[in-house]
Design a protein around this motif. Structure first.
Motif, PDB file in Angstrom:
ATOM      1  N   PRO A 134     106.328  54.302 -10.883  1.00  0.00           N
ATOM      2  CA  PRO A 134     106.047  55.196  -9.759  1.00  0.00           C
ATOM      3  C   PRO A 134     106.569  54.657  -8.432  1.00  0.00           C
ATOM      4  CG  PRO A 134     104.141  55.063 -11.188  1.00  0.00           C
ATOM      5  CD  PRO A 134     105.118  54.056 -11.700  1.00  0.00           C
ATOM      6  N   THR A 135     106.474  53.346  -8.217  1.00  0.00           N
ATOM      7  CA  THR A 135     106.980  52.767  -6.965  1.00  0.00           C
ATOM      8  C   THR A 135     108.475  52.978  -6.831  1.00  0.00           C
ATOM      9  OG1 THR A 135     105.251  51.082  -6.945  1.00  0.00           O
ATOM     10  CG2 THR A 135     107.219  50.647  -5.636  1.00  0.00           C
ATOM     11  N   THR A 136     109.225  52.652  -7.872  1.00  0.00           N
ATOM     12  CA  THR A 136     110.681  52.821  -7.834  1.00  0.00           C
ATOM     13  C   THR A 136     111.049  54.287  -7.729  1.00  0.00           C
ATOM     14  OG1 THR A 136     110.908  50.850  -9.215  1.00  0.00           O
ATOM     15  CG2 THR A 136     112.815  52.291  -9.050  1.00  0.00           C
ATOM     16  N   SER A 137     110.309  55.131  -8.427  1.00  0.00           N
ATOM     17  CA  SER A 137     110.547  56.570  -8.356  1.00  0.00           C
ATOM     18  C   SER A 137     110.390  57.076  -6.926  1.00  0.00           C
ATOM     19  CB  SER A 137     109.570  57.290  -9.288  1.00  0.00           C
ATOM     20  OG  SER A 137     109.491  58.647  -9.003  1.00  0.00           O
ATOM     21  N   GLY A 138     109.325  56.633  -6.256  1.00  0.00           N
ATOM     22  CA  GLY A 138     109.106  57.068  -4.874  1.00  0.00           C
ATOM     23  C   GLY A 138     110.199  56.591  -3.946  1.00  0.00           C
ATOM     24  N   THR A 156     113.798  61.111 -24.144  1.00  0.00           N
ATOM     25  CA  THR A 156     114.425  61.149 -22.815  1.00  0.00           C
ATOM     26  C   THR A 156     115.538  62.192 -22.766  1.00  0.00           C
ATOM     27  OG1 THR A 156     115.844  59.299 -23.483  1.00  0.00           O
ATOM     28  CG2 THR A 156     113.864  58.782 -22.215  1.00  0.00           C
ATOM     29  N   LYS A 157     116.264  62.358 -23.872  1.00  0.00           N
ATOM     30  CA  LYS A 157     117.292  63.398 -23.916  1.00  0.00           C
ATOM     31  C   LYS A 157     116.660  64.786 -23.806  1.00  0.00           C
ATOM     32  CE  LYS A 157     121.272  65.086 -26.531  1.00  0.00           C
ATOM     33  NZ  LYS A 157     120.911  66.507 -26.288  1.00  0.00           N
ATOM     34  N   SER A 158     115.513  64.980 -24.461  1.00  0.00           N
ATOM     35  CA  SER A 158     114.815  66.267 -24.392  1.00  0.00           C
ATOM     36  C   SER A 158     114.354  66.560 -22.966  1.00  0.00           C
ATOM     37  CB  SER A 158     113.617  66.263 -25.348  1.00  0.00           C
ATOM     38  OG  SER A 158     114.024  66.069 -26.685  1.00  0.00           O
ATOM     39  N   TYR A 159     113.781  65.540 -22.312  1.00  0.00           N
ATOM     40  CA  TYR A 159     113.355  65.715 -20.920  1.00  0.00           C
ATOM     41  C   TYR A 159     114.553  66.022 -20.020  1.00  0.00           C
ATOM     42  CZ  TYR A 159     108.370  64.601 -20.867  1.00  0.00           C
ATOM     43  OH  TYR A 159     106.994  64.660 -20.999  1.00  0.00           O
ATOM     44  N   SER A 160     115.649  65.318 -20.232  1.00  0.00           N
ATOM     45  CA  SER A 160     116.835  65.523 -19.417  1.00  0.00           C
ATOM     46  C   SER A 160     117.376  66.943 -19.568  1.00  0.00           C
ATOM     47  CB  SER A 160     117.912  64.500 -19.795  1.00  0.00           C
ATOM     48  OG  SER A 160     119.101  64.733 -19.076  1.00  0.00           O
ATOM     49  N   SER A 162     123.226  68.782 -12.754  1.00  0.00           N
ATOM     50  CA  SER A 162     124.272  67.989 -13.412  1.00  0.00           C
ATOM     51  C   SER A 162     123.799  66.595 -13.809  1.00  0.00           C
ATOM     52  CB  SER A 162     125.491  67.861 -12.484  1.00  0.00           C
ATOM     53  OG  SER A 162     125.186  67.025 -11.365  1.00  0.00           O
ATOM     54  N   MET A 163     122.593  66.197 -13.366  1.00  0.00           N
ATOM     55  CA  MET A 163     122.113  64.844 -13.644  1.00  0.00           C
ATOM     56  C   MET A 163     121.680  64.716 -15.106  1.00  0.00           C
ATOM     57  SD  MET A 163     119.924  63.912 -10.191  1.00  0.00           S
ATOM     58  CE  MET A 163     118.541  64.922 -10.727  1.00  0.00           C
ATOM     59  N   GLY A 164     121.933  63.561 -15.663  1.00  0.00           N
ATOM     60  CA  GLY A 164     121.538  63.290 -17.034  1.00  0.00           C
ATOM     61  C   GLY A 164     121.053  61.868 -17.195  1.00  0.00           C
ATOM     62  N   ILE A 165     120.964  61.417 -18.440  1.00  0.00           N
ATOM     63  CA  ILE A 165     120.475  60.070 -18.719  1.00  0.00           C
ATOM     64  C   ILE A 165     121.396  59.009 -18.131  1.00  0.00           C
ATOM     65  CG2 ILE A 165     119.928  58.444 -20.569  1.00  0.00           C
ATOM     66  CD1 ILE A 165     119.211  60.830 -22.325  1.00  0.00           C
ATOM     67  N   LEU A 217     109.624  63.469 -11.832  1.00  0.00           N
ATOM     68  CA  LEU A 217     109.577  63.526 -13.282  1.00  0.00           C
ATOM     69  C   LEU A 217     110.898  63.051 -13.882  1.00  0.00           C
ATOM     70  CD1 LEU A 217     107.696  64.348 -15.589  1.00  0.00           C
ATOM     71  CD2 LEU A 217     108.710  66.635 -15.497  1.00  0.00           C
ATOM     72  N   TYR A 218     112.007  63.383 -13.225  1.00  0.00           N
ATOM     73  CA  TYR A 218     113.320  62.928 -13.706  1.00  0.00           C
ATOM     74  C   TYR A 218     113.383  61.403 -13.703  1.00  0.00           C
ATOM     75  CZ  TYR A 218     118.249  61.653 -13.559  1.00  0.00           C
ATOM     76  OH  TYR A 218     119.454  61.051 -13.800  1.00  0.00           O
ATOM     77  N   PHE A 219     112.983  60.783 -12.609  1.00  0.00           N
ATOM     78  CA  PHE A 219     113.085  59.329 -12.513  1.00  0.00           C
ATOM     79  C   PHE A 219     112.114  58.620 -13.451  1.00  0.00           C
ATOM     80  CE2 PHE A 219     114.938  60.400  -8.283  1.00  0.00           C
ATOM     81  CZ  PHE A 219     116.159  59.768  -8.478  1.00  0.00           C
ATOM     82  N   GLN A 220     110.911  59.184 -13.640  1.00  0.00           N
ATOM     83  CA  GLN A 220     109.914  58.500 -14.452  1.00  0.00           C
ATOM     84  C   GLN A 220     110.036  58.800 -15.942  1.00  0.00           C
ATOM     85  OE1 GLN A 220     105.850  58.475 -12.908  1.00  0.00           O
ATOM     86  NE2 GLN A 220     106.596  58.932 -10.847  1.00  0.00           N
ATOM     87  N   ALA A 221     110.473  60.009 -16.309  1.00  0.00           N
ATOM     88  CA  ALA A 221     110.556  60.379 -17.731  1.00  0.00           C
ATOM     89  C   ALA A 221     111.946  60.184 -18.314  1.00  0.00           C
ATOM     90  CB  ALA A 221     110.123  61.828 -17.923  1.00  0.00           C
TER      91      ALA A 221
END
Length: 602
Positions: A404-408, A565-569, A455-458, A394-398
């Motif tokens: 999905p390929t790159t996320s995987g 994206t900030k909200s998801y992060s 600690s990960m963010g945008i 979800l972090y990589f895609q949202a």
């Protein structure tokens, strides 16, 4: 609960306890309390040399004629100074009632099952944003995994009990067949309800595959060598997970999510044929000293009531956690009734299981150390790992807006980490004979992993994010094999099957709760941040849109895309931080007990 049956028949000077003290300090494990793998009767002792034969939960009888005991063959063989012959004999003595060739034929099928099963699991981890977006039900994402984990959790102990009555093979084949049919059902689902139902039944099959596979491994390998072969299973876990993560998104992008499930069917069918050919027909019946039961006898002998109470309590708990604040308000009668009934049923389950002769969840295992700490430590450790693994795609895609390929592909580092650590752990445990150091290393890695992911963010660089997420998987590979060997080492021979399935139950329950609780934290936090960050007259429409499909984020205008994206992060930061909290609880539990040290049989 000390036991001494048969111990008076053995000369202590001629036996080497499997568990020893470390550095002169008393171990938390009393050898007189736990008759760990030391013979408990004449039949478990080599009659010529009076050396205890280490045995597992059960051994092979009938079905296939495997000849006399390997132990006796080795002791009676003529003296041979050839070093290679000695090494071969020492290697063969690792296995119980089977030759190395026969063992590897059986064990290869088990490894195939682990690889296929974990491919399916990680395929779901990398594809659930695609599936929920297709059905316009992104706020129901947790049910795709919790339905699977719920059934595999509730029925896992029953598989162990049923296999004692029917033998390992029939239960194993039923589980694989169920997994085959329901995987096809996932690929053919017409709505989100059908898909969730198919995943729930798929979990029933997977629970049998993993639990019976683990029990069969314990049946055939002596305790002091199980860490090595557990590392082989973890290697298959890592390879299957890597393939699921690396190719799950790719398959979804190129042949669709339906094709990603349907393409598994030929491999599962081959696995079914391999299991039918390799697993001995009467495996699991000899040790428990019983013939195969009729169906009516089986129903009376297993704790169906306990399993029903367990699955109902967990279902109600997950229902309340997933719907509360996400679909309906927390004060809604449905939420209140679900959570209250879950608590009441939990109390009833504990009281009921104390009175049942063969409980689905033995309370004794949950109330005496070190086994209680091992089980609850595994529960919270699995919660920590599941929180990171489930939310990483979800972090990589949202947040990073990848496909999905790159996320995987960006999750492959996690699979490589668990592969490296689990294989290394098996080798190191076999060399050092110690368990606790590797458990503590693993748990500390999970704490670091939860904090690093939080600690990960945008603006976090992708390679840094990959490393941050992989710490939790690294810790899983170090700690989980040692915890499995520890629960076997601290259980009597006749209790090892139920101890294995109980540990598996609490691990699966940890996965269920990890996904459910992290989803609860994420969904409620996401709503809060979206309401505070998103602006404009169409604010409500945008919030509803991005909560149903993460792929719609990339279609927004730059301003709204940045707000979402900030909200998801921000929501994921708190979610990942909860993984560190669960790992800290495990660290406290593991520091309170001393795990046994293994000693080779001499």
């Amino acid at each position: 609960m000390g036991i001494d049956n048969g111990r008076s028949h053995l000369d202590p000077s001629e036996t080497t306890p499997l568990l020893t003290q470390s550095h002169g300090r008393p171990s938390c494990l009393d050898v007189n309390e736990y008759d760990v793998e030391i013979a408990s009767s004449h039949k478990d002792t080599d009659e010529e040399h009076n050396v205890p034969i280490l045995s597992s939960a059960s051994s092979i009888s009938g079905g296939l004629d495997f000849g006399p005991s390997l132990e006796r063959n080795i002791s009676n063989s003529p003296s041979n100074p050839n070093a290679s012959t000695k090494e071969e004999n020492e290697y063969a003595s690792r296995f119980i009632d089977v030759s190395p060739t026969q063992f590897w034929v059986i064990f290869s099928g088990i490894m195939m099952g682990y690889m296929i099963g974990f491919f399916d699991s990680t395929l779901m981890a990398s594809s659930h944003p695609v599936i929920t977006s297709y059905f316009k039900a992104a706020n129901s994402a947790s049910w795709l995994s919790t339905a699977f984990l719920l059934t595999s959790t509730a029925f896992m102990p029953l598989f162990g009990r049923i296999s004692d009555a029917f033998g390992r093979k029939p239960v194993y084949l039923f589980s694989i067949a169920m997994f085959f049919v329901t995987t096809a059902g996932c690929g053919l689902a017409r709505n989100i309800g059908h898909f969730i139902a198919a995943r729930a039944l798929c979990g029933l099959g997977a629970g049998g595959i993993f639990s019976i596979g683990q029990i069969i491994s314990s049946d055939l390998v002596r305790l002091e060598y199980r860490g090595v072969y557990q590392s082989y299973l973890n290697l298959c876990l890592g390879v299957g997970s890597s393939l699921g993560l690396a190719f799950g998104g790719y398959l979804c992008d190129h042949i669709g999510w339906r094709g990603a499930f349907l393409i598994q069917l030929p491999f599962i069918f081959v696995y079914l044929i391999a299991a039918a050919w390799t697993v001995p027909a009467d495996l699991g019946l000899k040790t428990v000293g019983m013939e195969r039961m009729k169906l009516s006898q089986l129903i009376r002998s297993i704790d169906i009531t306990g399993a029903f109470i367990l699955i109902t309590a967990v279902t109600l708990l997950i229902l309340g956690l997933n719907l509360g604040g996400n679909v309906v308000p927390w004060g809604h009668p449905l939420i209140i009734v679900s959570l209250v009934l879950s608590g009441v049923l939990a109390v009833i389950l504990v009281r009921y299981e104390r009175l049942v002769p063969r409980p689905v969840m033995p309370i004794e295992l949950l109330t005496t150390n070190p086994r209680a700490s091992i089980i609850f430590g595994s529960f919270f450790a699995t919660m920590s790992v599941s929180t990171v693994v489930f939310n990483a795609p979800l972090y990589f895609q949202a947040v990073k807006l990848t496909s999905p390929t790159t996320s995987g592909l960006r999750l492959v580092a996690s699979s490589l980490a668990i592969t490296f650590s689990s294989v290394s752990t098996g080798i190191l445990v076999n060399w050092t004979r110690r368990l606790q150091p590797f458990v503590l290393i693993g748990v500390c890695s999970m704490v670091i992993g939860g904090c690093a992911a939080a600690s990960m963010g945008i603006d976090t660089h992708n390679p840094v994010a990959m490393v941050c997420i992989s710490f939790s998987s690294l810790g899983q590979g170090f700690s989980f094999p040692c915890l499995m060997v520890s629960i076997l080492a601290t259980s009597k021979r006749e209790d090892q099957a139920v101890a294995t399935t109980t540990l598996g139950l609490w691990r699966n329950l940890g996965s269920v709760m990890g996904v459910a609780v992290s989803s609860w934290i994420f969904q409620n936090t996401l709503i809060y941040h979206l309401k505070h960050n998103v602006t404009g007259v169409d604010k409500d429409h945008i919030i509803a849109l991005v909560r149903k499909s993460v792929h719609s984020i990339a279609l927004l205008d730059p301003v709204h895309r940045s707000e979402v994206t900030k909200s998801y992060s921000d929501a994921l930061r708190l979610t990942f931080l909860s993984a560190a909290v669960w790992a800290i609880i495990v660290l406290i539990l593991m520091c309170r007990v001393r795990l046994p040290r293994l000693e080779r049989k001499k």
